[in-house]
Design an enzyme around this catalytic site. Structure first.
Site, PDB file in Angstrom:
ATOM      1  N   ASP A  49     -25.519  10.350  65.584  1.00  0.00           N
ATOM      2  CA  ASP A  49     -24.151  10.829  65.411  1.00  0.00           C
ATOM      3  C   ASP A  49     -23.476   9.981  64.340  1.00  0.00           C
ATOM      4  O   ASP A  49     -22.646   9.133  64.626  1.00  0.00           O
ATOM      5  CB  ASP A  49     -23.387  10.743  66.726  1.00  0.00           C
ATOM      6  CG  ASP A  49     -22.048  11.462  66.693  1.00  0.00           C
ATOM      7  OD1 ASP A  49     -21.532  11.695  65.582  1.00  0.00           O
ATOM      8  OD2 ASP A  49     -21.520  11.786  67.756  1.00  0.00           O
ATOM      9  N   PHE A  50     -23.871  10.211  63.085  1.00  0.00           N
ATOM     10  CA  PHE A  50     -23.324   9.429  61.976  1.00  0.00           C
ATOM     11  C   PHE A  50     -22.169  10.184  61.327  1.00  0.00           C
ATOM     12  O   PHE A  50     -22.273  11.373  61.047  1.00  0.00           O
ATOM     13  CB  PHE A  50     -24.412   9.128  60.953  1.00  0.00           C
ATOM     14  CG  PHE A  50     -25.547   8.321  61.527  1.00  0.00           C
ATOM     15  CD1 PHE A  50     -25.350   7.009  61.933  1.00  0.00           C
ATOM     16  CD2 PHE A  50     -26.811   8.880  61.682  1.00  0.00           C
ATOM     17  CE1 PHE A  50     -26.381   6.266  62.482  1.00  0.00           C
ATOM     18  CE2 PHE A  50     -27.859   8.146  62.225  1.00  0.00           C
ATOM     19  CZ  PHE A  50     -27.642   6.832  62.626  1.00  0.00           C
ATOM     20  N   GLU A  51     -21.088   9.475  61.087  1.00  0.00           N
ATOM     21  CA  GLU A  51     -19.874  10.089  60.559  1.00  0.00           C
ATOM     22  C   GLU A  51     -19.685   9.850  59.062  1.00  0.00           C
ATOM     23  O   GLU A  51     -18.823  10.460  58.436  1.00  0.00           O
ATOM     24  CB  GLU A  51     -18.651   9.549  61.321  1.00  0.00           C
ATOM     25  CG  GLU A  51     -18.744   9.665  62.834  1.00  0.00           C
ATOM     26  CD  GLU A  51     -18.668  11.090  63.331  1.00  0.00           C
ATOM     27  OE1 GLU A  51     -18.115  11.944  62.607  1.00  0.00           O
ATOM     28  OE2 GLU A  51     -19.160  11.354  64.437  1.00  0.00           O
ATOM     29  N   THR A  52     -20.468   8.930  58.495  1.00  0.00           N
ATOM     30  CA  THR A  52     -20.376   8.633  57.070  1.00  0.00           C
ATOM     31  C   THR A  52     -21.779   8.586  56.465  1.00  0.00           C
ATOM     32  O   THR A  52     -22.772   8.583  57.190  1.00  0.00           O
ATOM     33  CB  THR A  52     -19.674   7.285  56.815  1.00  0.00           C
ATOM     34  OG1 THR A  52     -20.386   6.244  57.519  1.00  0.00           O
ATOM     35  CG2 THR A  52     -18.230   7.318  57.319  1.00  0.00           C
TER      36      THR A  52
END
Length: 365
Positions: free
Chosen positions: A134-137
């Site tokens: 769950d990577f946001e960047t």
């Protein structure tokens, strides 16, 4: 995989922490969130961490209650428990090299994979059923990290392992894009159809075209780009009004979204964020479960959809020019982006807003 419901858990549910009683819910997959740092390993399970104890010589902690609860959920209730890596506070940016990524994957496997008495074990003898990203960047060398975890899973036949990711709905996803571009074999992706222009709130009931809500795009990805052609695409939604800035819907509207999404063969079910919000929203889980049991809507009219950044196409959904008869683009519709051949002038009162190199949209000024 049959249609299922997955609920991510971060903040604890009543009476104050995540526990095996959460596995009484009619959900099949529960990702525990988050491991917020991998190189210098750090876990953040919100107030769940209050009942964990430090491990000497490690930045990780041992959670005896989670050890017991994970085992009960798996063995007594048949639930699938994943460890979610990343989250909004993940700041490592990936890995400095492919070698560093492989080493990190081996470490994660030793901490949470098959039990070894010589390894640091936050969950003790309990073994998770897989890992979620769950990577946001933007992150570096993540395909090597994911591929090594996949390799370790494939070599171990003690259980059915799951590798998943949670991209934002705009395609291609800025953070997970390199992994999703055919580099890694995922079993499930939890597409976040909230906090984005392409979220659930943009669905147009009864319409043969969906100019913004883009489950069709992800179905195309699953069939033409995904390394695993049998990957399942989950409809990610907020579990309550406070769970996200946009995308929370209920009743007939949400039922129509689910029925539409079910018309695509890659549809695997519904993901909700998160379990504490779900507990505070009485009746919501039952309503979604009921909606999943209803028939799919009439499948979309077939035309060719081309994904941004690829020449691969598949016959999956309809397309239409979101313009008025004068050629001016109406509110909430596409007005630009790489490969876009439609209108670029927005109707009065709106401005063409750039979301990515692939997509611009007419938003209220």
């Amino acid at each position: 995989m049959s249609l299922c419901i997955g609920v991510k858990t971060h903040t604890a549910s009543p009476p104050g922490r995540w526990s095996s009683k959460d596995c009484l819910l009619t959900v099949q997959i529960i990702p525990l969130a988050f491991m917020v740092s991998v190189i210098n390993p750090v876990l953040n399970f919100a107030n769940q961490g209050d009942v964990c104890t430090a491990i000497s010589g490690s930045t990780l902690f041992y959670c005896s209650q989670l050890e017991a609860d994970i085992t009960t959920c798996q063995k007594t209730y048949g639930k699938t428990i994943l460890l979610s890596i990343g989250g909004a506070t993940y700041t490592e940016g990936g890995f400095s090299s492919t070698a560093a990524a492989v080493t990190a994957a081996n470490n994660v496997w030793s901490w949470f994979g098959p039990y070894s008495s010589s390894a640091v074990r936050p969950f003790g003898t309990a073994v998770v059923d897989g890992f979620d990203f769950d990577f946001e960047t933007t992150v570096s060398n993540m395909p090597a990290f994911a591929t090594q975890l996949r390799t370790l899973m494939n070599a171990n036949t003690s259980k059915q392992w799951i590798l998943s990711a949670a991209p934002q709905c705009p395609y291609p996803d800025a953070a997970d894009g390199p992994m999703l571009a055919g580099a890694v074999s995922f079993d499930v992706i939890w597409v976040q159809f909230y906090n984005n222009y392409c979220g659930v709130q943009s669905f147009v009931a009864g319409s043969s075209t969906q100019n913004n809500f883009n489950f069709a795009t992800w179905d195309t990805w699953a069939k033409t780009v995904s390394r695993n052609p049998n990957v399942k695409v989950m409809l990610g939604i907020p579990a309550n009004t406070g769970a996200a800035g946009s995308g929370y819907e209920t009743g007939t509207f949400l039922a129509n979204v689910i029925a539409y999404s079910k018309s695509f063969s890659s549809f695997g079910g519904v993901m909700m964020w998160d379990i504490s919000q779900l507990y505070a929203n009485s009746g919501f889980l039952d309503a979604v479960t009921s909606d999943l049991g209803k028939p799919a809507s009439v499948p979309p009219t077939t035309t060719t959809v081309t994904l941004p950044g690829t020449t691969l196409t598949t016959m999956t959904t309809t397309s239409a020019s979101p313009t008025t008869t004068s050629g001016v683009v109406s509110e909430w519709n596409q007005c630009g982006g790489s490969g876009w051949t439609g209108g670029t002038v927005c109707v009065a009162g709106t401005t063409c807003t750039v979301y990515s190199v692939w997509y611009s949209q007419c938003n209220p000024s």
